[in-house]
Structures are given as C-alpha cells and as structure tokens.
Design an enzyme around this catalytic site. Structure first.
Site, PDB file in Angstrom:
ATOM      1  N   SER A  17       0.896  18.539  51.532  1.00 30.73           N
ATOM      2  CA  SER A  17       0.594  18.341  52.950  1.00 30.73           C
ATOM      3  C   SER A  17       1.835  18.360  53.827  1.00 30.73           C
ATOM      4  O   SER A  17       1.716  18.391  55.048  1.00 30.73           O
ATOM      5  CB  SER A  17      -0.146  17.009  53.147  1.00 30.73           C
ATOM      6  OG  SER A  17       0.694  15.922  52.804  1.00 30.73           O
ATOM      7  N   LYS A  60      -2.269   9.128  58.888  1.00 29.00           N
ATOM      8  CA  LYS A  60      -0.978   9.735  59.244  1.00 29.00           C
ATOM      9  C   LYS A  60      -0.719   9.680  60.750  1.00 29.00           C
ATOM     10  O   LYS A  60       0.386   9.333  61.192  1.00 29.00           O
ATOM     11  CB  LYS A  60      -0.929  11.175  58.744  1.00 29.00           C
ATOM     12  CG  LYS A  60      -0.875  11.286  57.224  1.00 29.00           C
ATOM     13  CD  LYS A  60      -0.940  12.729  56.750  1.00 29.00           C
ATOM     14  CE  LYS A  60      -0.839  12.802  55.225  1.00 29.00           C
ATOM     15  NZ  LYS A  60      -0.912  14.184  54.735  1.00 29.00           N
TER      16      LYS A  60
END
Length: 813
Positions: A657, A700
């Site tokens: 990611s 996040k």
C-alpha cells in the site's frame, strides 16, 4: 477531473426516519441474523441429509453468529425427531473384563437402575428371611438328622458284627479304631502278646476283616456326605430360586418388550442363585469392620452386590426430541468417554460402574457441536473423532490402551453404535488447512457453511439490520434504543466492515457496543438509549485502547518521531500505515525518503536488504522499478542507483500500500522536485501507473489527521488515497467536519500523474507528439534528470576507457 472529495463522500449516514420502529422495545421478537442466506441453506442441507459423511463445517470469523444460527436450526429440527435410546453398562458374567451394553427406550435407563437397586435390596432381605425361616431350618435339620441317623446305624451294625467276632469298634479322640475284645473288654497290647500264637492269628484275621468293613463304611459315609451336601445345596438352590423368581419376575414384567433386558435379568437371577449361600454373608477375613472402613479393604460381598448394579451411560429421562450437545473442552476422554479408577490399599482399581459417557454418547441420535481449533489442539482427539465417525461406533478405552503403550489389564466395554451428525466451527484457515492436509476430511465433512462477515447495505438491509439490533438488545436484556441510537449502530457497522456499502455482521462487536451504550444511558439516567450513548460507548472503546496511539502522537509533537506536516522537501514524503495491536487498529504516518544518483539501474529497497521488508512490500518496490524504467527510459539504459527506506521504522514492513508513495518520493529525488509535506499518500500501483485500492483507508486518513490536528490544522493538509477506495470511506465525525470547514482535504486519484500533480503542486505532464513530456512538468523534469544520468554514465564509461592503458604486442622481425 477534480480529485478533492466532498464531505458527503467521506461518510454514509443512516437516516433515523428509515428505522422501522420508534424504539427497539417495539420489536422484541426472536433474534434474526440477516445476510447469511448461503450459509443457512448449506446448514439446512447438511441437517436434512441422512447419509454418511454429510457432517457440517461452519466456517467464518468468530463472532458472526455461526453457533447461534446453526444451533437454532438444529434445535428446531431436533424437536421434530424422536428421542434416541438410552444406553447403560451392566456386568458381563461370562467375561467380567468386557462389560455389556444394553439399549433401552428413552428415559428408562435410570428406571432400570432403580429397579435393580430395589431388587438387590429386596433380595438381601428376602434371602436372609428365607434362609433364617422355619421351613428352611426344619428341612435342613431333617437332612442333617437323616445323615447322622444313617451314619449312626451303619456304625452300630458294624459294631454288632464286629462284637460277634470278638472285635470292638471304639471311638477315640483320634477317630474310630478297632480292637480285640474279651468279655466286652479291650485286650491290652501286653496281654495280647501273651496269648497263644494260634489265638493271636485268629484275632488278627478278625481285626483285619473288621478293619476292612470299617474302611468300606468310611467310603460309604463319604458318599453319604457328598449326597448330603448335594441335597443341602439343592435345598438352598430351591429356596434361592423361589426368592429370586419372585423378585425378578416383578422386575421383568416392566421389560417384556426388551429381550436384551430380559436376557440380562435371567443371567442376574442365575448368578444370584449361584451366590445365594454367601449372598447375605459378611466377609470373614479377620479384619475388624472399623479398620476395614478406614483402610478401604476390599469387600468380596460388596463386589458381588455391585455386579448387579446398572450404570446408565446415557439417560434421556425428561428429554424431548433429539439431543443437541456442545462440547467446550473436546479432549479425547470428553469425546469418547473414560474409565475412572478408585484407590484401594494403594492400588488403582476399576469396575464397570466407573465407566463414564463422553460427548459422543450424549449426542448419539442427535447432533454434536465442537470448535474445530479446540479439537485440533487436544492430543489424539481429532483422530478419535474421525475413527468414531468412520466406524459408526463409540469404543471407550484409555488413551494408553488405544495407543497400545499400557500393557496392564483393564476393562474393555462393548462398543456402542453411533448415529450422530457432527458440526465443527472454525475460521476459514482451519477449514482450508484440514481440506489440504487430511485426506479423510472431505469424506467425513462433505458440507461447508461459509458465513459472511458483512452484508450489502441498502434501505431494505438497513431495516433488517435494525431488527437485528433490536433482537440483540432484547436478548441481552438491555433498555430500549431509540431510532437515532439504532441508526448510529448501523453506521458503526459500516465502519466495522470498512465499507460504506456493507454492514458488518460481527455480532459480538455490535453486542458489546449495545451493552456499553446501555451502561452509558444508565449512568446518564436515561430510560431509553440515544445516539449520544452509542457515541459515548464508541469513544470509550477508543480511549481504552488508545494508549499506544497517544504515545506515538506525543513523540511526533515532541519531535522524536520526524514527521513534517508543512512546507516542501525533495525526496521525502509521508506514507501511511496501519498498526494493529490486540485487535485495535489505528493509522499513523511514516516518513519515506529516497536518494538517487548515477548508477547501473538498480533501485535498492533498504527494508528488504536488512530483512525487514515482507514479500508483498518487495513486490511493490519491484513493480515501481519496472514502471520507472518503462516510463522514463524506454529506449535508453536506466543509469540510476536509488534507495528507498521507511525512516525510523524498526519492525517488519509488509504490504504494497506504500508503493504509490515510494514511487512519488523516488521521482521527487530523481527530478529534484520539492513535494508538499502537508500531504500524506497511500495506494498501491501496477506497472501501468494505475493506483489500486488498499486496506485500512479510514484508519490511515484519521491517523494523519490526528498528527496534523495535534500540531494545528493549516488548511493545506490532507491525504491522497486511491479512487477505488471511495466506497470504503466511513470517517470520524471530526475529520468530516474539518473537511467541510476547508481545514483538511481528502483527494482520490486514479493514476500516478494525479498524485504527482497534487504533491508537486504543478502538472505532472503527458507525452506530446514529439515523444517528450511537456516542458515545465514533473515528468519532464524526471525524464531530463534520467537522461542526464545516462549522459554522465556514458561519459564516465568513455573517460574510463580512455584512461585505461593499452597493451602493445612486439612483432617478430
């Protein structure tokens, strides 16, 4: 296309008006779990199949209601089925170490035990009375008198015949002897020696003849003694049979339809008759009774009485329908049963009354529910369960006996036929592991019920979920929840699913929130829980688990962890990661840096070089390296040496990611392009530069927001995410409010160029007809820099070649 997202894109609300009731009290029906149609159909199919091997494995995450759903289906089906037979162990008179099993109609095992206990008690009394009664005594005395009279008559007749021969048959302390007589007086030995020789010879012949008759009489008496004993035994048997017949005829009358029970009762009756002489006696071994009890001295009489007991292994008295049994501790013994021992005089002994049933016995004729992981963790339990299912019988034996490592003699109970459907519960990893490594697994567990962890979201689904919330609240005995509270729980379910268009059906998590919201409402003195109570419960959960996140934020604000949130820098960018500690996940930024210079075309992943990078992370770096060469140096060598690292990272790094952030920071370092430090970036890329979805997007975004908020929001900060993650956004209210106020921004991008334009604050640039990127763009600057690297590499190679001395060969004349 604009990349900035509106507040409405960040959170999908549930309209309280769509909730089909005012409070959960209005819907207090049975718990209904939506979204599990496939698994429910599979479970129903397995339950309906009456073939071997169609046992069920219910797989899915813990807490999604697997056991609740399957148990409800099983109990509903079991209630329509007949109650299975009872089973009990009884003494085996032919082979005492192999106890017999009796199959009885449901609920009669305990009755048989009670009937046998009453029969034995009645026998003890009746036997004592019969053998102490006048009839038995008179008949026994008659036999004794007859025997004595016969013996006396024979002796007197012999004495008369002997007297006629001048011989006497005399009783002495040492027995009956013969002696010479004169005038009815015994001739003393000295006197006998003085008799004439002819008289001595005649008298000795007479003595010998009488002695022979006496021996013959002794033989006859011996036969009479045997006959007397046989007659006395016959008398005792006759009395015992009469008593036993009267007792056991009454017991057998209740079991006329049970031939096995009748056969057993007949064996008991025969054994009672055989043991009648000592049936009511006490041990005669010289040990005082008090000492016997203190030392637990073995009582033979007690053992003989114990053999008439009945050991109900399974008794369904009071049960209705087939059993549904859950075994929470599926050890070998708990599944198959065990043989217990007691200590007597320092030794461990056992008998058939110490045989105990296992879960398979209790579930026989019904259903057994077992946690697969717990089963596999118990030594030999999995193999034992498979063997029982394969052979369709339950064999009780100690583990050492089953493995053949304990040679001592023990009981060997007869096996019991097995008819059970087993349901295993476990996560998907356990199921796939068993399917891969155990060749018998597919034959024994032919049906899997795959439970979902989330369900699609929509108006109908929201209404069904509201019903689920009401059912959970009612089942837990909680106060009512109003529309707003239920709507907030539904929104939280979407957050748990990490998808705005799906709802988590992890019932345990939802039930925990409801219980805690109920407590918050109670503390606030509200009779009905509201959305504020649900919010307080969620905040409490976050605070209790937030110690590590708060400490890390503190280290950022103190400058210990280097995270820049303002300004611009070359070769430095904020990546985003998710930290999962004890089931609590939170996002946090990590500085990613890159350096670039002239080299041989390698991109060094420092995490991989020091064995901190996982395979997925290394894959992402290799993808970006391939993209870099194909995009910026398709026709020339990539004369680059670059390195990428996660700064202040001291643990393993896994996942791809961060590959978008790593590519952007590498391009910044190559092109010497300053990038905004107020933006954090997450996303995965492919070799064509497309940005792919990642996990943990909400955590996040919130992680970088918390860092920026701790330092003070400037209005220029934000997060770049993949556009493919738009459907997953369910952000906290404070993040959504900051975006609505323009103090924080969330951008969604589809390719690398969109991300580059945002972080560099200028166009990324596209290739023109000339084949070059537009001047002044980020891509043009990167391409020019790589071209300069290539020129430098060629120049270096040329200069190095020119500086190398040439070898001159001498030619012969």
């Amino acid at each position: 296309m604009t990349t900035e997202l509106a507040p409405s894109d960040l959170y999908r609300r549930c309209d309280p008006a769509a909730i089909p009731f005012d409070t959960t009290a209005a819907h207090a029906g049975a718990l209904e779990i939506p979204g599990q149609g496939r698994a429910i159909d599979a479970a129903r199919f397995a339950i309906a199949m009456r073939r071997d091997g169609y046992n069920l494995f219910a797989l899915g995450p813990k807490g999604v209601g697997k056991e609740t759903i399957v148990r409800e289906l099983l109990e509903r089906e079991a209630a329509q089925q007949p109650t299975p037979a009872d089973w009990c162990h009884v003494y085996n008179f032919a082979e005492p170490h192999r106890p017999r099993v009796l199959r009885l109609p449901a609920g009669t095992a305990g009755t048989l035990r009670a009937d046998m206990a009453r029969a034995v008690a009645e026998l003890s009394t009746a036997m004592a009375a019969a053998f102490d009664g006048d009839e038995f005594r008179s008949r026994r005395h008659a036999l004794v008198r007859e025997a004595k009279q016969r013996e006396t008559a024979a002796l007197e007749a012999l004495q008369a015949r002997a007297r006629d021969r001048g011989v006497g048959v005399v009783r002495t302390d040492s027995g009956i002897v013969v002696a010479a007589l004169r005038d009815d007086q015994v001739i003393e030995p000295d006197e006998f020696e003085r008799l004439p020789a002819e008289e001595q010879a005649a008298r000795r012949a007479a003595l010998e003849a009488v002695g022979n008759e006496l021996s013959a009489m002794f033989n006859q008496v011996h036969e009479w003694v045997h006959a007397h004993a046989a007659a006395q035994q016959a008398l005792e048997r006759e009395i015992a049979e009469a008593v036993t017949r009267g007792v056991f005829d009454r017991v057998a009358a209740a079991y006329l339809a049970q031939p096995d029970v009748l056969a057993y009762l007949a064996e008991v009756a025969r054994d009672v008759v055989e043991q009648a002489a000592r049936f009511v006696g006490k041990p005669d071994d010289g040990v005082p009774e008090a000492l016997r009890q203190a030392l637990h001295v073995h009582d033979d009489a007690g053992e003989r009485l114990r053999r008439y007991e009945v050991n109900p292994l399974v008794d369904h008295a009071g049960a209705r329908g087939a059993p549904v049994v859950s075994e929470e501790n599926p050890t070998y013994a708990n599944l198959l049963g065990r043989i217990e021992h007691v200590s007597e005089m320092g030794a461990l002994v056992t008998n058939f009354t110490l045989i105990r049933a296992g879960a398979l016995h209790r579930a026989n004729g019904g259903y057994l529910l077992v946690d697969a992981l717990k089963l596999l963790q118990q030594p030999f339990a999995w193999e034992a369960l498979k063997r029982a299912l394969r052979t369709r019988e339950i064999r009780i034996e100690g583990l050492g006996q089953a493995l053949g490592v304990v040679p001592t003699v023990s009981l060997e109970p007869a096996p019991i036929p097995l008819d059970v459907k087993v349901v295993l519960f476990g996560d998907r990893n356990v199921y796939y592991l068993l399917a891969a490594v155990d060749p018998e697994f597919d034959d024994l567990f032919k049906v899997m019920a795959d439970f979902e962890s989330a369900m699609p979201r929509g108006p109908t689904a929201d209404a069904a979920y509201a019903t689920l919330v009401a059912g959970l609240a009612h089942e837990a005995g909680l106060r009512p929840f109003d529309r707003g509270a239920v709507a907030r729980v539904i929104e939280h379910a979407a957050r748990l699913a990490s998808d705005a268009h799906r709802l988590s059906i992890h019932l345990r998590s939802i039930a925990d929130v409801l219980c805690e919201a109920d407590a918050c409402a109670g503390a606030a003195g509200r009779a009905v829980a509201s959305a504020a109570d649900v919010e307080a419960a969620l905040a409490g959960q976050e605070r209790r688990a937030g110690r590590m996140r708060e400490r890390m934020l503190e280290e950022v604000t103190r400058g210990t962890l280097l995270i820049a949130t303002t300004g611009a820098a070359v070769g430095q960018l904020n990546g985003l990661s998710v930290i999962d500690v004890g089931g609590h996940a939170f996002g946090f930024p990590t500085r990613i840096s890159a350096r670039a210079r002239v080299g041989g075309g390698e991109v060094v992943d420092i995490e991989r070089e020091v064995a901190l990078g996982g395979p997925l992370h290394s894959k992402g770096v290799l993808i970006l390296a391939g993209l870099l060469g194909a995009r910026y140096a398709p026709h020339t060598p990539l004369a680059l040496s670059a390195s990428i690292v996660f700064e202040q990272s001291y643990g393993a790094v896994e996942g791809d990611s961060a590959s978008l952030a790593e590519l952007c920071v590498l391009l910044s370092a190559i092109g010497e392009v300053p990038v905004r430090q107020g933006l954090a970036i997450t996303g995965s890329i492919n070799q064509h530069g497309e940005v792919q979805a990642i996990g943990g997007v909400n955590e996040k975004i919130e992680g970088f927001f918390d860092v920026c908020s701790a330092r003070g929001l400037t209005g220029d900060q934000g997060v770049i995410i993949p556009r493919a993650n738009l459907a997953h956004l369910m952000l906290r209210a404070d993040v959504v409010a900051a975006v609505a106020a323009g103090r924080f921004h969330v951008h969604a991008v589809s390719d690398v160029d969109q991300a580059l334009a945002l972080i560099a604050d200028r166009p990324a640039g596209a290739r023109e007809a000339s084949g070059h990127f537009a001047r002044g763009t980020v891509n043009a600057q990167v391409e020019a820099r790589l071209a300069a690297f290539a020129d430098d590499a060629r120049r270096f190679a040329r200069d190095r070649g020119a500086a190398r001395p040439h070898r001159v060969s001498s030619l012969p004349n």
